[in-house]
Design an enzyme around this catalytic site. Structure first.
Site, short mmCIF file in Angstrom:
data_model
loop_
_atom_site.label_atom_id
_atom_site.label_comp_id
_atom_site.label_asym_id
_atom_site.label_seq_id
_atom_site.Cartn_x
_atom_site.Cartn_y
_atom_site.Cartn_z
N SER A 1 0.78 -1.32 0.05
CA SER A 1 0.11 -0.13 0.32
C SER A 1 0.65 1.41 0.18
O SER A 1 1.95 1.43 0.44
CB SER A 1 -0.99 0.21 1.45
OG SER A 1 -2.26 -1.52 1.30
N1 SAH Z 1 -0.46 -4.43 4.56
C1 SAH Z 1 -0.12 -4.69 3.05
C2 SAH Z 1 -1.33 -4.56 1.94
C3 SAH Z 1 -1.16 -5.44 0.66
S1 SAH Z 1 -2.19 -5.76 -0.72
C4 SAH Z 1 1.29 -4.69 2.74
O1 SAH Z 1 1.81 -3.85 3.70
O2 SAH Z 1 2.05 -4.56 2.32
C5 SAH Z 1 -3.55 -6.19 -0.19
C6 SAH Z 1 -3.09 -7.90 0.40
O3 SAH Z 1 -4.43 -8.22 0.76
C7 SAH Z 1 -3.29 -9.04 -1.03
O4 SAH Z 1 -0.91 -9.64 -0.54
C8 SAH Z 1 -3.16 -9.85 -1.04
O5 SAH Z 1 -3.09 -11.05 -1.67
C9 SAH Z 1 -4.51 -10.58 -0.01
N2 SAH Z 1 -5.72 -10.35 0.48
C10 SAH Z 1 -6.50 -10.09 -0.54
N3 SAH Z 1 -8.33 -11.29 -0.44
C11 SAH Z 1 -7.79 -11.48 0.77
C12 SAH Z 1 -8.06 -12.35 1.46
N4 SAH Z 1 -9.87 -12.65 1.23
N5 SAH Z 1 -7.71 -13.18 2.87
C13 SAH Z 1 -6.33 -12.26 2.99
N6 SAH Z 1 -5.57 -11.99 2.10
C14 SAH Z 1 -6.42 -11.53 0.84
#
Ligand code: SAH
Length: 215
Positions: free
Chosen positions: A64
């Site tokens: 993010s």
């Molecule tokens: N907090 C992260 C943001 C990553 S983007 C950071 O700081 O890097 C959002 C993430 O949510 C992705 O890695 C994606 O794979 C995950 N995601 C999507 N759907 C999900 C679900 N149903 N359960 C758990 N994670 C999920």
């Protein structure tokens, strides 16, 4: 992995930028400053790690924006020792920021590749979150209830299980919307029946919260 004076200097400039954009909680800014964001990105992005940008982290996902991370974190008003559930570990950067605030962090990621990458990195940096590869829609029943819940992917709706697993008086921040943009929804749980106060906190962009675990 080296966190040089140059990296720290760039981080300081970024923290000032975040302050100018309206982030006022100094504890949150300090926690953000303490995490070397370049460790969570591919080496090719090292130079840009301290610009206010999102980047690809593999498995078609992104880390993010710094502003989004501190904005969501600030809304939760996290205190030391609180139990925080994060949905979407991704690179692990947001997880590290939550750990810096002294929270007991539980984080779920549905892409195995990312879970396997974030886990050793967070432990190597000295953070001790509880992590799992699984489906965030279901939350993490055995560790519930949580003081705070943060969702870092765009959800089509507010999952009922997550509301159930939030303490009465607990806070949750979740981007809601299926299109390109999501509304940042801030929720305060009012009673055992799941009655909530709901506030809209502006428009953001997230990767989608997906159903069904990838095999
Ligand atoms: N907090 C992260 C943001 C990553 S983007 C950071 O700081 O890097 C959002 C993430 O949510 C992705 O890695 C994606 O794979 C995950 N995601 C999507 N759907 C999900 C679900 N149903 N359960 C758990 N994670 C999920």
């Amino acid at each position: 992995m080296i966190d040089s004076y140059k990296h720290k200097g760039m981080r300081k400039i970024l923290v000032n930028e975040l302050r100018e954009k309206g982030i006022s909680n100094e504890r949150v800014l300090e926690a953000f400053y303490n995490v070397p964001r370049h460790f969570f990105l591919d080496r090719i992005f090292e130079k840009q790690a301290y610009s206010n940008m999102a980047f690809r982290i593999g498995a078609n996902q992104t880390i993010s924006h710094p502003y989004t991370v501190v904005f969501q974190t600030q809304l939760l008003e996290i205190k030391k020792g609180e139990k925080v559930l994060e949905i979407g570990t991704g690179s692990g950067f947001q997880t590290a920021v939550l750990c810096e605030l002294g929270a007991k962090v539980f984080s779920i990621e549905r892409q195995r590749e990312l879970y396997l990458k974030a886990k050793p990195l967070l432990y190597k940096l000295g953070y001790k979150p509880t992590l799992k590869y699984g489906d965030g829609y279901k939350g993490w029943e055995v560790f519930a209830p949580f003081d705070k819940i943060i969702i870092t992917c765009g959800a089509p709706y507010i999952p009922e299980d997550l509301i159930k697993q939030l303490k009465v008086g607990g806070k949750m921040v979740i981007p809601v919307g299926e299109g390109e943009e999501q509304e940042m929804v801030f929720i305060v749980k009012k009673d055992e029946n799941g009655e909530c106060d709901i506030y809209n906190k502006g428009v953001f962009k997230f990767v989608p919260m997906l159903k069904n675990i990838e095999k």
